[in-house]
Design an enzyme around this catalytic site. Structure first.
Site, PDB file in Angstrom:
ATOM      1  N   SER A 165       0.840  -1.192   0.000  1.00  0.00           N
ATOM      2  CA  SER A 165       0.000   0.000   0.000  1.00  0.00           C
ATOM      3  C   SER A 165       0.882   1.252   0.000  1.00  0.00           C
ATOM      4  CB  SER A 165      -0.850  -0.013   1.270  1.00  0.00           C
ATOM      5  OG  SER A 165      -1.389   1.254   1.519  1.00  0.00           O
ATOM      6  N   LYS A 192       1.827  -3.778   6.693  1.00  0.00           N
ATOM      7  CA  LYS A 192       2.280  -3.840   5.291  1.00  0.00           C
ATOM      8  C   LYS A 192       3.791  -3.594   5.212  1.00  0.00           C
ATOM      9  CE  LYS A 192      -1.642  -4.715   3.501  1.00  0.00           C
ATOM     10  NZ  LYS A 192      -1.903  -5.963   2.783  1.00  0.00           N
ATOM     11  N   TYR A 226      -2.239  -1.106  10.757  1.00  0.00           N
ATOM     12  CA  TYR A 226      -2.467  -1.658   9.409  1.00  0.00           C
ATOM     13  C   TYR A 226      -1.291  -1.315   8.496  1.00  0.00           C
ATOM     14  CZ  TYR A 226      -3.975  -1.894   4.579  1.00  0.00           C
ATOM     15  OH  TYR A 226      -4.014  -2.145   3.228  1.00  0.00           O
TER      16      TYR A 226
HETATM   17  N1  NAD Z   1      -8.742  -1.536  -0.914  1.00  0.00           N
HETATM   18  C1  NAD Z   1      -7.722  -0.704  -0.632  1.00  0.00           C
HETATM   19  O1  NAD Z   1      -7.907   0.507  -0.490  1.00  0.00           O
HETATM   20  C2  NAD Z   1      -6.317  -1.245  -0.512  1.00  0.00           C
HETATM   21  C3  NAD Z   1      -5.242  -0.358  -0.643  1.00  0.00           C
HETATM   22  C4  NAD Z   1      -3.937  -0.843  -0.511  1.00  0.00           C
HETATM   23  C5  NAD Z   1      -3.730  -2.193  -0.235  1.00  0.00           C
HETATM   24  N2  NAD Z   1      -4.787  -3.028  -0.104  1.00  0.00           N
HETATM   25  C6  NAD Z   1      -4.537  -4.441   0.193  1.00  0.00           C
HETATM   26  O2  NAD Z   1      -5.040  -5.244  -0.866  1.00  0.00           O
HETATM   27  C7  NAD Z   1      -5.485  -6.490  -0.373  1.00  0.00           C
HETATM   28  C8  NAD Z   1      -6.915  -6.731  -0.835  1.00  0.00           C
HETATM   29  O3  NAD Z   1      -7.720  -5.671  -0.363  1.00  0.00           O
HETATM   30  P1  NAD Z   1      -9.272  -5.601  -0.662  1.00  0.00           P
HETATM   31  O4  NAD Z   1      -9.637  -4.182  -0.709  1.00  0.00           O
HETATM   32  O5  NAD Z   1      -9.616  -6.498  -1.775  1.00  0.00           O
HETATM   33  O6  NAD Z   1      -9.823  -6.184   0.719  1.00  0.00           O
HETATM   34  P2  NAD Z   1     -10.897  -7.327   1.015  1.00  0.00           P
HETATM   35  O7  NAD Z   1     -11.160  -7.325   2.471  1.00  0.00           O
HETATM   36  O8  NAD Z   1     -12.048  -7.195   0.089  1.00  0.00           O
HETATM   37  O9  NAD Z   1     -10.074  -8.643   0.613  1.00  0.00           O
HETATM   38  C9  NAD Z   1      -9.250  -9.329   1.515  1.00  0.00           C
HETATM   39  C10 NAD Z   1      -9.696 -10.783   1.506  1.00  0.00           C
HETATM   40  O10 NAD Z   1      -8.865 -11.548   2.352  1.00  0.00           O
HETATM   41  C11 NAD Z   1      -9.668 -12.445   3.095  1.00  0.00           C
HETATM   42  N3  NAD Z   1      -8.893 -12.746   4.316  1.00  0.00           N
HETATM   43  C12 NAD Z   1      -8.551 -11.908   5.311  1.00  0.00           C
HETATM   44  N4  NAD Z   1      -7.794 -12.536   6.223  1.00  0.00           N
HETATM   45  C13 NAD Z   1      -7.644 -13.811   5.786  1.00  0.00           C
HETATM   46  C14 NAD Z   1      -6.968 -14.948   6.290  1.00  0.00           C
HETATM   47  N5  NAD Z   1      -6.325 -14.915   7.461  1.00  0.00           N
HETATM   48  N6  NAD Z   1      -7.007 -16.103   5.583  1.00  0.00           N
HETATM   49  C15 NAD Z   1      -7.686 -16.158   4.412  1.00  0.00           C
HETATM   50  N7  NAD Z   1      -8.359 -15.111   3.893  1.00  0.00           N
HETATM   51  C16 NAD Z   1      -8.335 -13.962   4.582  1.00  0.00           C
HETATM   52  C17 NAD Z   1     -10.971 -11.733   3.313  1.00  0.00           C
HETATM   53  O11 NAD Z   1     -12.076 -12.587   3.535  1.00  0.00           O
HETATM   54  C18 NAD Z   1     -11.127 -10.987   1.983  1.00  0.00           C
HETATM   55  O12 NAD Z   1     -11.808 -11.764   1.027  1.00  0.00           O
HETATM   56  C19 NAD Z   1      -5.319  -6.429   1.133  1.00  0.00           C
HETATM   57  O13 NAD Z   1      -4.080  -7.016   1.473  1.00  0.00           O
HETATM   58  C20 NAD Z   1      -5.272  -4.937   1.415  1.00  0.00           C
HETATM   59  O14 NAD Z   1      -4.574  -4.647   2.592  1.00  0.00           O
HETATM   60  C21 NAD Z   1      -6.081  -2.589  -0.248  1.00  0.00           C
HETATM   61  O1  GDU Z   2     -16.548   9.220   4.587  1.00  0.00           O
HETATM   62  C1  GDU Z   2     -15.470   9.649   4.132  1.00  0.00           C
HETATM   63  C2  GDU Z   2     -14.398   8.793   3.767  1.00  0.00           C
HETATM   64  C3  GDU Z   2     -13.236   9.356   3.284  1.00  0.00           C
HETATM   65  N1  GDU Z   2     -13.115  10.692   3.147  1.00  0.00           N
HETATM   66  C4  GDU Z   2     -11.869  11.270   2.600  1.00  0.00           C
HETATM   67  O2  GDU Z   2     -11.630  10.694   1.349  1.00  0.00           O
HETATM   68  C5  GDU Z   2     -10.218  10.517   1.131  1.00  0.00           C
HETATM   69  C6  GDU Z   2      -9.943   9.068   0.817  1.00  0.00           C
HETATM   70  O3  GDU Z   2     -10.222   8.290   1.974  1.00  0.00           O
HETATM   71  P1  GDU Z   2     -10.272   6.710   1.971  1.00  0.00           P
HETATM   72  O4  GDU Z   2     -10.618   6.254   3.342  1.00  0.00           O
HETATM   73  O5  GDU Z   2     -11.135   6.229   0.859  1.00  0.00           O
HETATM   74  O6  GDU Z   2      -8.790   6.295   1.574  1.00  0.00           O
HETATM   75  P2  GDU Z   2      -7.410   6.600   2.308  1.00  0.00           P
HETATM   76  O7  GDU Z   2      -6.603   7.448   1.370  1.00  0.00           O
HETATM   77  O8  GDU Z   2      -7.614   7.105   3.661  1.00  0.00           O
HETATM   78  O9  GDU Z   2      -6.782   5.154   2.459  1.00  0.00           O
HETATM   79  C7  GDU Z   2      -6.845   4.097   1.499  1.00  0.00           C
HETATM   80  O10 GDU Z   2      -5.737   4.103   0.629  1.00  0.00           O
HETATM   81  C8  GDU Z   2      -4.460   4.038   1.261  1.00  0.00           C
HETATM   82  C9  GDU Z   2      -3.421   4.001   0.185  1.00  0.00           C
HETATM   83  O11 GDU Z   2      -3.465   5.151  -0.576  1.00  0.00           O
HETATM   84  C10 GDU Z   2      -4.348   2.829   2.182  1.00  0.00           C
HETATM   85  O12 GDU Z   2      -4.111   1.657   1.438  1.00  0.00           O
HETATM   86  C11 GDU Z   2      -5.587   2.630   3.022  1.00  0.00           C
HETATM   87  O13 GDU Z   2      -5.570   1.333   3.550  1.00  0.00           O
HETATM   88  C12 GDU Z   2      -6.851   2.780   2.231  1.00  0.00           C
HETATM   89  O14 GDU Z   2      -7.983   2.722   3.089  1.00  0.00           O
HETATM   90  C13 GDU Z   2      -9.546  11.001   2.414  1.00  0.00           C
HETATM   91  O15 GDU Z   2      -9.164  12.306   2.207  1.00  0.00           O
HETATM   92  C14 GDU Z   2     -10.661  10.974   3.460  1.00  0.00           C
HETATM   93  O16 GDU Z   2     -10.511  11.938   4.442  1.00  0.00           O
HETATM   94  C15 GDU Z   2     -14.141  11.539   3.496  1.00  0.00           C
HETATM   95  O17 GDU Z   2     -14.035  12.753   3.364  1.00  0.00           O
HETATM   96  N2  GDU Z   2     -15.296  10.995   3.976  1.00  0.00           N
END
Ligand code: NAD
Ligand code: GDU
Length: 337
Positions: A124, A153, A149
């Site tokens: 991330s 990572k 969190y």
């Molecule tokens: N969505 C974002 O904003 C974002 C940003 C940066 C990184 N990531 C990373 O990308 C990956 C996927 O994110 P996502 O948004 O698809 O989240 P998500 O929660 O939809 O997907 C994660 C999946 O992992 C499964 N899981 C969790 N713990 C587990 C375990 N111990 N064993 C087996 N399965 C397990 C959950 O059931 C889920 O299906 C994650 O590692 C997250 O940290 C997400």
């Molecule tokens: O109800 C809300 C939710 C979010 N925001 C704003 O929207 C922007 C984006 O917020 P998100 O929560 O969607 O995303 P973040 O940038 O905070 O974080 C996300 O992206 C990051 C990487 O860029 C990390 O991976 C993190 O785990 C993931 O949640 C931020 O300025 C936040 O303050 C609002 O104003 N109102």
């Protein structure tokens, strides 16, 4: 040989499993369904016209992994499985370190035992910490994370780095995602957060569908052009394609390598609201609220390394992100349920 996708039933995982199946790869999904629905994989299989093997199980469960590696020929692992809520991680740090960090160590140990050494990891932008210069570039040292969190990572990237020093066969790419949004253009799969969404786009979409009354905009006094935070939003299908490019690039990688996956451009919260309104024809009532703890004013990716070395770049812009989010939300007002 199949690709093992941990967390493959989740938001980004399901889009990646679809892209893998569509190009003809065999896929084994391992997911404990703690934040996902089996229905996501059913829909992926229907869209692809090809089955994946689904194993309901946990990355921390050594016996489950042993059995999985013994019964399937796995060539590489794409590792999405993790807990991912920033706020929750500050209240439950041990659960986050145990699931994300300890879970990844068990996975790597069992990969090694099975002779599987190709690894793609969901990292991330948060690993750059609070003080990194913008745009974030891979040569900036990582650290200074601001939540358990984010630290989970960071720790996993360090585990990957150290394992790569010790084990010459280990080839690993950490993909540092910026802000994934949007959904598959079919509207069949998308982001389905449980409870009240933490992230901006799912929140906006639920306001648009009438599940939530209005959006709170966290902070209107940041040093940005309109006072609201800027982020680098990336369409989830572009992100999924980045994983396929990374897999193809693995043979050329020596040890551990990290790549930013972002669009290289920041949008403010108010710009996102306007773009969503334009795509959906819905008004999004909002109110400026106090800043949210831990939010940074503005950051986006320098995505030139992935362009150059992975031959990857985004091809979907803000209109597609909004159109596809709304298509998914309006077709599935209650997500997969
Ligand atoms: N969505 C974002 O904003 C974002 C940003 C940066 C990184 N990531 C990373 O990308 C990956 C996927 O994110 P996502 O948004 O698809 O989240 P998500 O929660 O939809 O997907 C994660 C999946 O992992 C499964 N899981 C969790 N713990 C587990 C375990 N111990 N064993 C087996 N399965 C397990 C959950 O059931 C889920 O299906 C994650 O590692 C997250 O940290 C997400
Ligand atoms: O109800 C809300 C939710 C979010 N925001 C704003 O929207 C922007 C984006 O917020 P998100 O929560 O969607 O995303 P973040 O940038 O905070 O974080 C996300 O992206 C990051 C990487 O860029 C990390 O991976 C993190 O785990 C993931 O949640 C931020 O300025 C936040 O303050 C609002 O104003 N109102």
């Amino acid at each position: 040989m199949a690709i093992l996708v941990t967390g493959g039933a989740g938001y980004i995982g399901s889009h990646t499993v679809l892209a893998l199946l569509q190009r003809g790869d065999d896929v084994v999904v391992l997911d404990n369904l703690c934040n996902a629905s089996r229905e996501a994989i059913n829909r992926v299989e229907k869209l692809a016209g090809k089955k994946a093997t689904f194993v309901e199980g946990d990355i921390r469960d050594r016996a489950c992994l042993r059995d999985l590696f013994a019964s399937h020929a796995i060539s590489a692992v794409i590792h999405f499985a993790a807990l991912k809520a920033v706020g929750e991680s500050t209240r439950m740090p041990l659960e986050y370190y145990e699931n994300n960090v300890a879970g990844t160590v068990v996975l790597l140990e069992e990969m090694r035992a099975a002779g599987v050494f190709d690894f793609i990891f969901s990292s991330s932008a948060t690993v750059y910490g609070a003080d990194a210069p913008v745009p974030y570039v891979e040569t900036t040292p990582i650290g200074g994370t601001t939540s358990p969190y984010g630290t989970s990572k960071l720790m996993i990237e360090l585990v990957m780095r150290d394992f790569a020093f010790a084990e010459p066969k280990f080839k690993a790419i950490a993909l540092r995602y910026f802000n994934p949004v949007g959904a598959h253009e079919s509207g069949e799969i998308g982001e389905d957060p449980s409870g009240i969404p933490n992230n901006l786009l799912p929140y906006i979409a639920q306001v648009a569908i009438g599940r939530l009354p209005q959006l709170g905009v966290f902070g209107g006094d940041y040093p940005t052009p309109d006072g609201t935070c800027q982020r680098d939003y990336i369409h989830v299908v572009d992100l999924a394609e980045g994983h396929l490019k990374a897999l193809d690039h693995l043979p050329k990688v020596e040890g551990y390598k990290a790549y930013n996956l972002g669009a290289g451009k920041g949008y403010s919260v108010l710009e996102m609201i306007k773009a969503f309104e334009a795509a959906s024809g819905k008004q999004i009532p909002y109110e400026i609220k106090p800043r949210r703890d831990g939010d940074l004013a503005a950051f986006w990716a320098d995505a030139s390394l992935a362009d150059k070395e992975l031959d990857w770049r985004v091809s979907r812009g803000i209109e597609e992100m909004m159109r596809d989010t709304w298509n998914w939300q309006s077709k599935n007002p209650n997500g997969f349920r």
